[in-house]
Design a protein around this motif. Sequence first.
Motif, PDB file in Angstrom:
ATOM      1  N   ASN A  42      48.955  35.611  36.064  1.00 36.82           N
ATOM      2  CA  ASN A  42      49.585  35.999  34.801  1.00 36.82           C
ATOM      3  C   ASN A  42      49.190  37.427  34.409  1.00 36.82           C
ATOM      4  OD1 ASN A  42      51.080  35.276  32.245  1.00 36.82           O
ATOM      5  ND2 ASN A  42      49.064  35.710  31.374  1.00 36.82           N
ATOM      6  N   ALA A  43      47.924  37.779  34.623  1.00 35.31           N
ATOM      7  CA  ALA A  43      47.465  39.131  34.311  1.00 35.31           C
ATOM      8  C   ALA A  43      48.184  40.161  35.179  1.00 35.31           C
ATOM      9  CB  ALA A  43      45.953  39.234  34.511  1.00 35.31           C
ATOM     10  N   ARG A  44      48.360  39.842  36.461  1.00 34.51           N
ATOM     11  CA  ARG A  44      49.073  40.752  37.357  1.00 34.51           C
ATOM     12  C   ARG A  44      50.519  40.940  36.901  1.00 34.51           C
ATOM     13  NH1 ARG A  44      47.665  41.493  42.755  1.00 34.51           N
ATOM     14  NH2 ARG A  44      49.710  40.739  43.446  1.00 34.51           N
ATOM     15  N   ALA A  45      51.123  39.877  36.431  1.00 27.30           N
ATOM     16  CA  ALA A  45      52.530  39.928  36.021  1.00 27.30           C
ATOM     17  C   ALA A  45      52.726  40.679  34.708  1.00 27.30           C
ATOM     18  CB  ALA A  45      53.084  38.511  35.899  1.00 27.30           C
ATOM     19  N   THR A  46      51.710  40.624  33.864  1.00 27.44           N
ATOM     20  CA  THR A  46      51.853  41.219  32.532  1.00 27.44           C
ATOM     21  C   THR A  46      51.096  42.542  32.370  1.00 27.44           C
ATOM     22  OG1 THR A  46      49.992  39.875  31.741  1.00 27.44           O
ATOM     23  CG2 THR A  46      52.224  38.973  31.439  1.00 27.44           C
ATOM     24  N   GLY A  47      50.387  42.966  33.419  1.00 25.56           N
ATOM     25  CA  GLY A  47      49.699  44.250  33.373  1.00 25.56           C
ATOM     26  C   GLY A  47      48.367  44.238  32.661  1.00 25.56           C
ATOM     27  N   VAL A  48      47.773  43.062  32.471  1.00 21.28           N
ATOM     28  CA  VAL A  48      46.447  42.996  31.847  1.00 21.28           C
ATOM     29  C   VAL A  48      45.401  43.437  32.881  1.00 21.28           C
ATOM     30  CG1 VAL A  48      44.734  41.498  30.758  1.00 21.28           C
ATOM     31  CG2 VAL A  48      47.174  41.134  30.328  1.00 21.28           C
ATOM     32  N   PRO A  49      44.468  44.308  32.527  1.00 24.60           N
ATOM     33  CA  PRO A  49      43.463  44.796  33.486  1.00 24.60           C
ATOM     34  C   PRO A  49      42.604  43.664  34.038  1.00 24.60           C
ATOM     35  CG  PRO A  49      43.492  46.157  31.519  1.00 24.60           C
ATOM     36  CD  PRO A  49      44.337  44.968  31.214  1.00 24.60           C
ATOM     37  N   LEU A  50      42.226  43.789  35.305  1.00 27.80           N
ATOM     38  CA  LEU A  50      41.425  42.778  35.994  1.00 27.80           C
ATOM     39  C   LEU A  50      40.072  43.363  36.394  1.00 27.80           C
ATOM     40  CD1 LEU A  50      44.308  41.463  38.209  1.00 27.80           C
ATOM     41  CD2 LEU A  50      42.925  39.963  36.764  1.00 27.80           C
ATOM     42  N   VAL A  51      39.068  42.502  36.387  1.00 23.86           N
ATOM     43  CA  VAL A  51      37.725  42.863  36.853  1.00 23.86           C
ATOM     44  C   VAL A  51      37.315  41.864  37.927  1.00 23.86           C
ATOM     45  CG1 VAL A  51      35.287  43.108  36.256  1.00 23.86           C
ATOM     46  CG2 VAL A  51      37.045  43.870  34.655  1.00 23.86           C
ATOM     47  N   ALA A  52      36.997  42.358  39.105  1.00 25.62           N
ATOM     48  CA  ALA A  52      36.545  41.500  40.194  1.00 25.62           C
ATOM     49  C   ALA A  52      35.089  41.084  39.989  1.00 25.62           C
ATOM     50  CB  ALA A  52      36.693  42.220  41.530  1.00 25.62           C
ATOM     51  N   LEU A  53      34.780  39.861  40.421  1.00 23.95           N
ATOM     52  CA  LEU A  53      33.408  39.341  40.410  1.00 23.95           C
ATOM     53  C   LEU A  53      33.101  38.750  41.772  1.00 23.95           C
ATOM     54  CD1 LEU A  53      33.512  37.501  36.955  1.00 23.95           C
ATOM     55  CD2 LEU A  53      32.291  39.625  37.436  1.00 23.95           C
ATOM     56  N   GLU A  54      31.897  38.945  42.258  1.00 25.96           N
ATOM     57  CA  GLU A  54      31.497  38.370  43.539  1.00 25.96           C
ATOM     58  C   GLU A  54      31.143  36.903  43.379  1.00 25.96           C
ATOM     59  OE1 GLU A  54      27.402  38.521  44.798  1.00 25.96           O
ATOM     60  OE2 GLU A  54      27.188  40.421  43.714  1.00 25.96           O
ATOM     61  N   SER A  55      30.970  36.212  44.494  1.00 29.58           N
ATOM     62  CA  SER A  55      30.634  34.793  44.428  1.00 29.58           C
ATOM     63  C   SER A  55      29.291  34.449  45.068  1.00 29.58           C
ATOM     64  CB  SER A  55      31.741  33.941  45.063  1.00 29.58           C
ATOM     65  OG  SER A  55      32.141  34.452  46.320  1.00 29.58           O
ATOM     66  N   THR A  56      28.622  35.401  45.732  1.00 24.02           N
ATOM     67  CA  THR A  56      27.309  35.059  46.288  1.00 24.02           C
ATOM     68  C   THR A  56      26.290  34.775  45.191  1.00 24.02           C
ATOM     69  OG1 THR A  56      26.814  37.416  46.534  1.00 24.02           O
ATOM     70  CG2 THR A  56      27.543  36.239  48.501  1.00 24.02           C
ATOM     71  N   ILE A  57      26.497  35.350  44.011  1.00 22.17           N
ATOM     72  CA  ILE A  57      25.575  35.046  42.912  1.00 22.17           C
ATOM     73  C   ILE A  57      25.667  33.563  42.537  1.00 22.17           C
ATOM     74  CG2 ILE A  57      27.194  35.586  41.026  1.00 22.17           C
ATOM     75  CD1 ILE A  57      24.810  36.934  39.585  1.00 22.17           C
ATOM     76  N   ILE A  58      26.827  32.948  42.815  1.00 23.63           N
ATOM     77  CA  ILE A  58      27.023  31.520  42.534  1.00 23.63           C
ATOM     78  C   ILE A  58      26.395  30.660  43.618  1.00 23.63           C
ATOM     79  CG2 ILE A  58      28.760  29.707  42.202  1.00 23.63           C
ATOM     80  CD1 ILE A  58      30.689  31.968  41.272  1.00 23.63           C
TER      81      ILE A  58
ATOM     82  N   PHE B 118      34.912  46.388  39.436  1.00 24.92           N
ATOM     83  CA  PHE B 118      34.160  45.239  39.960  1.00 24.92           C
ATOM     84  C   PHE B 118      32.771  45.257  39.330  1.00 24.92           C
ATOM     85  CE2 PHE B 118      31.628  44.265  44.124  1.00 24.92           C
ATOM     86  CZ  PHE B 118      31.195  43.041  43.637  1.00 24.92           C
ATOM     87  N   ALA B 119      32.359  44.140  38.773  1.00 27.61           N
ATOM     88  CA  ALA B 119      31.024  44.017  38.179  1.00 27.61           C
ATOM     89  C   ALA B 119      30.153  43.116  39.042  1.00 27.61           C
ATOM     90  CB  ALA B 119      31.124  43.431  36.777  1.00 27.61           C
ATOM     91  N   THR B 120      28.935  43.561  39.281  1.00 25.97           N
ATOM     92  CA  THR B 120      27.973  42.766  40.032  1.00 25.97           C
ATOM     93  C   THR B 120      26.593  42.948  39.402  1.00 25.97           C
ATOM     94  OG1 THR B 120      27.122  42.294  42.268  1.00 25.97           O
ATOM     95  CG2 THR B 120      27.495  44.600  41.713  1.00 25.97           C
ATOM     96  N   GLY B 121      25.573  42.319  39.997  1.00 27.00           N
ATOM     97  CA  GLY B 121      24.216  42.501  39.498  1.00 27.00           C
ATOM     98  C   GLY B 121      23.623  43.784  40.049  1.00 27.00           C
ATOM     99  N   GLY B 122      23.351  43.774  41.355  1.00 24.45           N
ATOM    100  CA  GLY B 122      22.837  44.959  42.036  1.00 24.45           C
ATOM    101  C   GLY B 122      23.430  45.030  43.428  1.00 24.45           C
ATOM    102  N   ILE B 123      23.627  46.222  43.931  1.00 19.14           N
ATOM    103  CA  ILE B 123      24.161  46.370  45.277  1.00 19.14           C
ATOM    104  C   ILE B 123      23.046  46.163  46.306  1.00 19.14           C
ATOM    105  CG2 ILE B 123      25.969  47.956  44.517  1.00 19.14           C
ATOM    106  CD1 ILE B 123      24.216  50.194  45.948  1.00 19.14           C
TER     107      ILE B 123
END
Length: 301
Positions: free
Chosen positions: A12-28, A120-125
């Motif tokens: 829906n965000a892609r279709a309506t132009g709402v900005p996206l922020v990527a998150l990694e999954s290794t923290i999970i 993209f937001a993460t903890g530390g690289i």
Amino acid sequence: MIPMTFSAEVANARATGVPLVALESTIITHGMPFPQNVETARIVEDDIRQAGAVPATIAVINGTLHVGLEADELDALGQAKDVAKLSRADIAACIASGGTGATTVAATMIAAHLAGIHAFATGGIGGVHKGAEDSFDISADLHELAQTPVTVVAAGAKAILDLPKTFEVLETLGVPVIAYGQDMIPAFWSATSEMVAPLRMDSAVDIARAQQMRTAMGLKGGQLVTNPIPAEAEIPAETLAPIIAQALAEADAQKISAKAVTPFLLQRIFELTEGRSLTANIALVRNNAQLAAQIAISLAS
């Protein structure tokens, strides 16, 4: 063709132009125990929503690259066992073989770029591990920053690393390292370090403009925005130094290497700080998510 799917919210965000922020999954999958991992992931996602953007947590599930996770998918990933830890070298093989894996910084950057996500937001690289002159243990995250056009917000590199060598490699690779709101590069759990930042920017707008100018000039790669941990949550470097040294010595004695090093060290530091490192980690990830959302909004405008 890449088997890739979007959560309903991301689609829906892609279709309506709402900005996206990527998150990694290794923290999970590799950073926290269940259910705290899932609870934290949801809190971070909500921080991004409250800032005006949409979160896109990225993972590979049964051979499909997921950009954004539905609630049940996040729950399942948080409880899954033996989940692969994916970087540039193995993400394609995992997808091709129908596997399941959590994305590191490098793999998340690749997926974000494929999905048209620029922040993209993460903890530390990851970076140059201590003793790398013998082990050659250097994270693929550094080269990914040099070639994939995504702005990564982190609290610097993980404090278990050789920080001066990590930032020297980033300089050699031509990666912009931007300190947000201060002149020093933060050191993950600690807000400051002895390293002077090559660049300082005090607003999300300036950071977004810098990335847009790189694109306009045809320069490869992204940017690393080093965002200091909130003062109330930080652990002073002098407190951490002997703890990190002990954890590193234990890892060496047990001959732990490659991808197993970072999870081992983070777990031992968690134990040796009586949980304080995890509390700090959650605080800095949330802080980074909020800044990344502001950058995503600025990039979109």
